[in-house]
Scaffold this motif. Structure first.
Motif, PDB file in Angstrom:
ATOM      1  N   ASP A  74       1.471  -1.271 -10.707  1.00 47.65           N
ATOM      2  CA  ASP A  74       0.327  -0.928 -10.882  1.00 47.65           C
ATOM      3  C   ASP A  74      -0.695  -2.021 -10.680  1.00 47.65           C
ATOM      4  OD1 ASP A  74       0.851   1.793 -10.466  1.00 47.65           O
ATOM      5  OD2 ASP A  74       0.580   2.290 -12.647  1.00 47.65           O
ATOM      6  N   LEU A 107      -1.556  -2.746  -6.366  1.00 48.04           N
ATOM      7  CA  LEU A 107      -1.562  -1.287  -5.649  1.00 48.04           C
ATOM      8  C   LEU A 107      -2.733  -1.888  -4.400  1.00 48.04           C
ATOM      9  CD1 LEU A 107      -3.402   0.799  -8.478  1.00 48.04           C
ATOM     10  CD2 LEU A 107      -0.944   0.848  -7.461  1.00 48.04           C
ATOM     11  N   ARG A 132       0.470   3.047  -4.287  1.00 42.85           N
ATOM     12  CA  ARG A 132       1.446   2.106  -4.670  1.00 42.85           C
ATOM     13  C   ARG A 132       2.476   2.049  -3.554  1.00 42.85           C
ATOM     14  NH1 ARG A 132       2.919   5.912  -9.848  1.00 42.85           N
ATOM     15  NH2 ARG A 132       1.595   4.717 -11.384  1.00 42.85           N
TER      16      ARG A 132
END
Length: 189
Positions: free
Chosen positions: A102, A105, A111
């Motif tokens: 995360d 990204l 993702r």
């Protein structure tokens, strides 16, 4: 609110698998990954760049997953680059490492993998590459425009055909591998 302690990139690196451990764990794209790994070739100019890159003493963290079509050809190419650059890569499965994922990204929301995080000896991020080279993205987009509307009865079947066509091309075509090599070299300069 509880503060989450972020792990250092060196700690993430230490958590990772070796390339052989990752390859042995694969159940979906092992054959494709192995084919690319065994057949990718480099120019003399590439090898000179990799030799110079070795002087930086970098390491790399790879966020990936066996099911990922992009990983089936990018991972083995960049693993070979790492070998030629005396760089160790460690592999983390995306869905088991979302805290790190995360932070990387795609477009701030997706993702997307694979992601390659190159770090120096002290564990400081130096460069990031992924999830795919721009020209590979353009190729995928050229296939996706052929899909029917998402509401069409045959959308899922056509989508599977497109992804199969994409995977076949990127895991067998040395010209596509060259695109990745050039993109990585450009990023690591």
């Amino acid at each position: 609110m509880k503060e989450v302690m972020m792990l250092s990139l060196s700690t993430w690196f230490e958590k990772g698998m070796t390339f052989e451990e990752y390859r042995k764990s694969m159940e979906v794209n092992r054959d494709e990954l192995s084919r690319v790994y065994e057949n990718v070739a480099f120019s003399n100019g590439d090898l000179q760049f990799f030799s110079d890159l070795a002087n930086k003493k970098w390491r790399g963290i790879v966020l990936t997953a066996d099911w990922c079509g992009d990983a089936s050809f990018c991972v083995p190419i960049i693993q070979r680059i790492a070998e030629k650059s005396s760089m160790e890569l460690k592999f983390l499965i995306r869905d088991e490492n979302l805290e790190l994922m995360d932070q990387y990204l795609t477009n701030g929301t997706a993702r997307s993998i694979p992601i390659f995080i190159f770090i120096d000896e002290a564990g400081n991020e130096q460069k990031v590459w992924g999830p795919r080279a721009e020209k590979v993205q353009e190729f995928l987009q050229s296939l996706l425009v052929q899909l029917p509307d998402k509401e069409a009865a045959n959308f899922k079947d056509k989508q599977q055909e497109v992804f199969a066509q994409f995977k076949e091309r990127v895991t067998t075509d040395p010209d596509m591998w060259r695109v990745v090599i050039d993109s990585v070299i450009t990023r690591l300069k």
